[in-house]
Write an enzyme that holds these catalytic residues in place. Structure first.
Site, PDB file in Angstrom:
ATOM      1  N   THR A  15      -2.119   4.492   4.405  1.00  8.74           N
ATOM      2  CA  THR A  15      -1.864   3.614   5.562  1.00  8.74           C
ATOM      3  C   THR A  15      -0.423   3.708   6.030  1.00  8.74           C
ATOM      4  O   THR A  15      -0.141   3.643   7.225  1.00  8.74           O
ATOM      5  CB  THR A  15      -2.199   2.154   5.171  1.00  8.74           C
ATOM      6  OG1 THR A  15      -3.582   2.111   4.839  1.00  8.74           O
ATOM      7  CG2 THR A  15      -1.935   1.178   6.284  1.00  8.74           C
ATOM      8  N   THR A  59      -2.428   3.048  -0.834  1.00  4.37           N
ATOM      9  CA  THR A  59      -2.387   2.054  -1.909  1.00  4.37           C
ATOM     10  C   THR A  59      -3.631   2.074  -2.803  1.00  4.37           C
ATOM     11  O   THR A  59      -3.587   1.606  -3.931  1.00  4.37           O
ATOM     12  CB  THR A  59      -2.217   0.624  -1.333  1.00  4.37           C
ATOM     13  OG1 THR A  59      -3.328   0.338  -0.479  1.00  4.37           O
ATOM     14  CG2 THR A  59      -0.922   0.493  -0.571  1.00  4.37           C
TER      15      THR A  59
END
Ligand code: ASP
Length: 322
Positions: A12, A86
């Site tokens: 992201t 993540t």
């Protein structure tokens, strides 16, 4: 002045939100040429541009080899920041912890919200990671994960929330340190990990399972020494399994397949306490190895590296006692 190396791998933090509100990879890295980090000379490398569910141990090994060579051949590097998705960041961090030799800071960071979304944590986390990776306090502290003002050890950190920016926690002991506005403070001592540095390829198969009530034998029955080198099981509590799966696991042990037990609880000690069918004492007597402080995915990576290096049974046993 020594320079900082920034290695982008995707996630992201490397993506942008589009007009429909979904998140997709962007052509130009959104953090390139940030003014917020201009006081440190930065050399940026676009190593991968992958969503982190696409990352495999092979990618981690390539990254680790690159970092080891870079730090061995260059004396003008202060530290390394790695941007990463993540979802699997904790696995890459732990792999690097086990395979990178240098005492210089290696800091992973990511973002829960891309840099063009309201309330983004991308720029702030990146800026904090740069500060930590160029700080003398972070030298000899192992591979670190910096997110949301906290500094975590690769060994303990895990993603705990699907979407909250305060997602990374170190359940057993908390963060190693905190990022203040004007300083970086480590509150806990880093515990050194064994290093597995002579690994040149990933060819071994290690599978990860999680125990559940009424666990079926069906998947274990498909395993044998031709398709499996090791198994990690997130067992119940202190390390117990449903009795039905024990006979098939014992057959796998007899074939020379290593079985490591961690807990599906994220706090507390894994130890062979219970002496009933499937209880930890029985599992240990059968030859299963108990280990603490790391979760299932990390134990899987550690076992993979040990098997890849050709470690004997006693070495594997003692490595998991570390
Ligand atoms: N799915 C994304 C990834 O891991 C999530 C993130 O980066 O936060 O690549």
């Amino acid at each position: 002045m020594k320079k900082l190396i920034v290695i982008h791998t995707g996630g992201t933090i490397s993506m942008q939100q589009n007009e429909e509100g979904t998140i997709e990879p962007s052509k130009q890295h959104p953090l390139s040429n940030l003014n917020e980090t201009k006081d440190v000379p930065i050399h940026e490398i676009e190593f991968y541009n992958l969503p982190s569910p696409h990352i495999k141990p092979e990618h981690m090994l390539k990254l680790s080899d690159f970092i080891n060579a870079l730090l061995a051949e260059n004396e003008d590097i202060a530290g390394i920041v790695i941007t990463h998705g993540t979802d699997t960041l904790e696995e890459t961090a732990y792999f690097l912890e086990l395979t990178c030799k240098s005492p210089l800071p290696i800091v992973l960071t990511g973002a829960m919200r891309p840099s063009n979304e309201i309330g983004t944590d991308a720029i702030y986390n990146f800026q904090c990671a740069v500060r930590v990776a160029t700080s003398k306090e972070a030298i000899h502290s192992g591979v670190l994960v910096v997110m949301n003002d906290e500094i975590h050890s690769a060994r303990y950190v895990t993603k705990t929330s699907t979407s909250n920016v305060a997602t990374f926690k170190s359940p057993p002991f908390g963060p190693l340190g905190l990022i203040h506005k004007d300083k970086i403070i480590f509150y806990q001592k880093y515990l050194y990990s064994d290093k597995y540095t002579e690994i040149h390829e990933i060819t071994k198969e290690v599978h990860l399972f999680k125990a559940y009530t009424g666990m079926s034998n069906i998947l274990f029955q498909h395993l044998n020494k031709n398709n499996t080198n090791g198994i990690v099981i997130e067992a119940f509590g202190q390390g117990n399994l449903p009795p039905d799966v024990v006979p098939v696991l014992e057959t796998l042990l007899q074939q020379g397949i290593t079985i490591v037990i961690v807990s599906r609880c994220y706090n507390g000690i894994v130890q062979p306490m219970y002496d009933y069918e499937g209880g930890g004492k029985n599992l240990q007597n059968s030859g299963m190895i108990f280990t603490n402080e790391i979760n299932g995915p990390k134990a899987r990576l550690k076992l993979l590296l040990l098997l890849q290096k050709g470690a004997a049974a006693e070495e594997i046993q003692s490595a998991f006692q570390e």
